[in-house]
Design a protein around this motif. Structure first.
Motif, PDB file in Angstrom:
ATOM      1  N   TYR A 174       0.663  -1.381  -0.119  1.00  0.00           N
ATOM      2  CA  TYR A 174       0.049   0.081   0.004  1.00  0.00           C
ATOM      3  C   TYR A 174       1.053   1.107  -0.024  1.00  0.00           C
ATOM      4  CZ  TYR A 174      -3.830  -3.020   1.520  1.00  0.00           C
ATOM      5  OH  TYR A 174      -4.808  -4.152   1.383  1.00  0.00           O
ATOM      6  N   ASN A 175       0.291   2.266  -0.644  1.00  0.00           N
ATOM      7  CA  ASN A 175       1.179   3.717  -0.552  1.00  0.00           C
ATOM      8  C   ASN A 175       0.742   4.280   0.831  1.00  0.00           C
ATOM      9  OD1 ASN A 175       0.369   6.630  -0.559  1.00  0.00           O
ATOM     10  ND2 ASN A 175       1.690   6.494  -2.440  1.00  0.00           N
ATOM     11  N   ARG A 176       2.000   4.836   1.335  1.00  0.00           N
ATOM     12  CA  ARG A 176       2.232   5.326   2.773  1.00  0.00           C
ATOM     13  C   ARG A 176       1.037   6.277   2.943  1.00  0.00           C
ATOM     14  NH1 ARG A 176       7.038   7.809   5.846  1.00  0.00           N
ATOM     15  NH2 ARG A 176       6.027   9.755   6.754  1.00  0.00           N
ATOM     16  N   THR A 177       0.792   7.299   2.083  1.00  0.00           N
ATOM     17  CA  THR A 177      -0.205   8.264   2.443  1.00  0.00           C
ATOM     18  C   THR A 177      -1.766   8.140   2.148  1.00  0.00           C
ATOM     19  OG1 THR A 177       1.599   9.757   1.547  1.00  0.00           O
ATOM     20  CG2 THR A 177      -0.495  10.614   1.602  1.00  0.00           C
ATOM     21  N   THR A 178      -1.960   7.581   1.209  1.00  0.00           N
ATOM     22  CA  THR A 178      -3.159   7.047   0.826  1.00  0.00           C
ATOM     23  C   THR A 178      -3.708   5.861   0.936  1.00  0.00           C
ATOM     24  OG1 THR A 178      -2.853   6.341  -1.391  1.00  0.00           O
ATOM     25  CG2 THR A 178      -3.228   8.871  -1.258  1.00  0.00           C
ATOM     26  N   LEU A 179      -2.878   4.875   1.484  1.00  0.00           N
ATOM     27  CA  LEU A 179      -3.465   3.368   1.511  1.00  0.00           C
ATOM     28  C   LEU A 179      -4.027   2.959   0.269  1.00  0.00           C
ATOM     29  CD1 LEU A 179      -4.513   3.008   5.166  1.00  0.00           C
ATOM     30  CD2 LEU A 179      -2.283   2.533   4.225  1.00  0.00           C
ATOM     31  N   GLN A 180      -3.624   3.471  -1.078  1.00  0.00           N
ATOM     32  CA  GLN A 180      -4.130   2.743  -2.223  1.00  0.00           C
ATOM     33  C   GLN A 180      -3.230   1.656  -2.391  1.00  0.00           C
ATOM     34  OE1 GLN A 180      -3.281   5.291  -5.640  1.00  0.00           O
ATOM     35  NE2 GLN A 180      -4.125   3.837  -7.021  1.00  0.00           N
ATOM     36  N   ILE A 181      -3.853   0.521  -2.853  1.00  0.00           N
ATOM     37  CA  ILE A 181      -3.171  -0.757  -3.078  1.00  0.00           C
ATOM     38  C   ILE A 181      -2.300  -0.536  -4.152  1.00  0.00           C
ATOM     39  CG2 ILE A 181      -4.860  -1.792  -4.508  1.00  0.00           C
ATOM     40  CD1 ILE A 181      -4.049  -4.290  -2.844  1.00  0.00           C
ATOM     41  N   LEU A 182      -1.117  -0.807  -4.007  1.00  0.00           N
ATOM     42  CA  LEU A 182      -0.107  -0.781  -5.092  1.00  0.00           C
ATOM     43  C   LEU A 182       0.451  -2.207  -6.035  1.00  0.00           C
ATOM     44  CD1 LEU A 182       2.501   1.296  -3.261  1.00  0.00           C
ATOM     45  CD2 LEU A 182       0.901   2.293  -4.908  1.00  0.00           C
ATOM     46  N   SER A 183       0.194  -3.467  -5.051  1.00  0.00           N
ATOM     47  CA  SER A 183       0.585  -4.439  -5.699  1.00  0.00           C
ATOM     48  C   SER A 183      -0.463  -5.726  -4.799  1.00  0.00           C
ATOM     49  CB  SER A 183       1.952  -5.172  -5.704  1.00  0.00           C
ATOM     50  OG  SER A 183       2.515  -4.997  -4.581  1.00  0.00           O
ATOM     51  N   LEU A 184      -0.455  -7.073  -5.214  1.00  0.00           N
ATOM     52  CA  LEU A 184      -1.113  -8.069  -4.747  1.00  0.00           C
ATOM     53  C   LEU A 184      -0.381  -9.220  -5.225  1.00  0.00           C
ATOM     54  CD1 LEU A 184      -3.474  -9.529  -3.338  1.00  0.00           C
ATOM     55  CD2 LEU A 184      -4.797  -9.557  -5.294  1.00  0.00           C
ATOM     56  N   SER A 185       0.284 -10.042  -4.048  1.00  0.00           N
ATOM     57  CA  SER A 185       0.948 -11.138  -4.494  1.00  0.00           C
ATOM     58  C   SER A 185      -0.176 -12.302  -4.991  1.00  0.00           C
ATOM     59  CB  SER A 185       1.495 -11.807  -3.249  1.00  0.00           C
ATOM     60  OG  SER A 185       0.581 -12.090  -2.340  1.00  0.00           O
ATOM     61  N   LYS A 186       0.371 -12.909  -6.120  1.00  0.00           N
ATOM     62  CA  LYS A 186      -0.557 -14.156  -6.460  1.00  0.00           C
ATOM     63  C   LYS A 186       0.441 -15.347  -6.600  1.00  0.00           C
ATOM     64  CE  LYS A 186      -2.959 -15.706 -10.414  1.00  0.00           C
ATOM     65  NZ  LYS A 186      -4.438 -15.621 -10.218  1.00  0.00           N
ATOM     66  N   GLU A 187      -0.171 -16.550  -6.105  1.00  0.00           N
ATOM     67  CA  GLU A 187       0.762 -17.604  -5.946  1.00  0.00           C
ATOM     68  C   GLU A 187       0.210 -18.899  -6.985  1.00  0.00           C
ATOM     69  OE1 GLU A 187       1.721 -19.091  -2.037  1.00  0.00           O
ATOM     70  OE2 GLU A 187       1.779 -17.430  -1.142  1.00  0.00           O
ATOM     71  N   GLU A 188       1.187 -19.242  -7.610  1.00  0.00           N
ATOM     72  CA  GLU A 188       0.637 -20.026  -8.621  1.00  0.00           C
ATOM     73  C   GLU A 188       1.740 -21.398  -8.703  1.00  0.00           C
ATOM     74  OE1 GLU A 188       0.925 -18.150 -12.379  1.00  0.00           O
ATOM     75  OE2 GLU A 188      -0.956 -16.692 -12.027  1.00  0.00           O
ATOM     76  N   ASP A 189       1.038 -22.402  -9.448  1.00  0.00           N
ATOM     77  CA  ASP A 189       1.857 -23.717  -9.479  1.00  0.00           C
ATOM     78  C   ASP A 189       2.370 -23.885 -10.856  1.00  0.00           C
ATOM     79  OD1 ASP A 189      -0.476 -24.451 -10.639  1.00  0.00           O
ATOM     80  OD2 ASP A 189      -0.921 -26.079  -9.408  1.00  0.00           O
TER      81      ASP A 189
END
Length: 123
Positions: free
Chosen positions: A100-115
């Protein structure tokens, strides 16, 4: 968790049962975490509802529970990472890391686990 520059406090709390903005999860044991940041005077800077997560019951020992939510700041204090156990992904719990961005808490990235097949892999 305080940011490395000691200017911002990040914490996670949980939505109450009577919170109108919260969509109830159908999963047993899932709660809706709220990520918030505060300044050094404890004024709220931003807050965001996270995905429903499996959360451990309070326990007295010092060990970290497998469902624990964990926070970690980037060394330059620009972003915050949150690790949580999503309540139900393809019928099983799945550990996800979001930044998340420090100031706005806008999501910047999301992990994705794949096989390799494109399917999510539970922990």
């Amino acid at each position: 968790a305080w940011s490395p520059d000691s200017e911002v406090l990040a914490l996670v709390t949980f939505a109450s049962d009577d919170d109108e903005d919260v969509v109830k999860s159908q999963e047993e044991g899932a709660q809706v975490p709220i990520l918030m940041t505060m300044n050094t005077q404890y004024d709220i800077l931003a807050e965001v509802h996270l995905e429903p997560s499996l959360v451990p019951d309070h326990h007295a020992d010092e060990t970290l529970h497998e469902f624990a939510l964990c926070l970690c700041w980037r060394p330059d204090s620009s972003t915050l990472a949150v690790s949580s156990m999503d309540s139900n992904v393809n019928g099983k719990p799945l550990r996800r890391i979001r930044t998340y961005n420090r100031t706005t808490l806008q999501i910047l990235s999301l992990s994705k686990e794949e096989d390799g097949s494109g399917r999510d892999v539970p922990n």
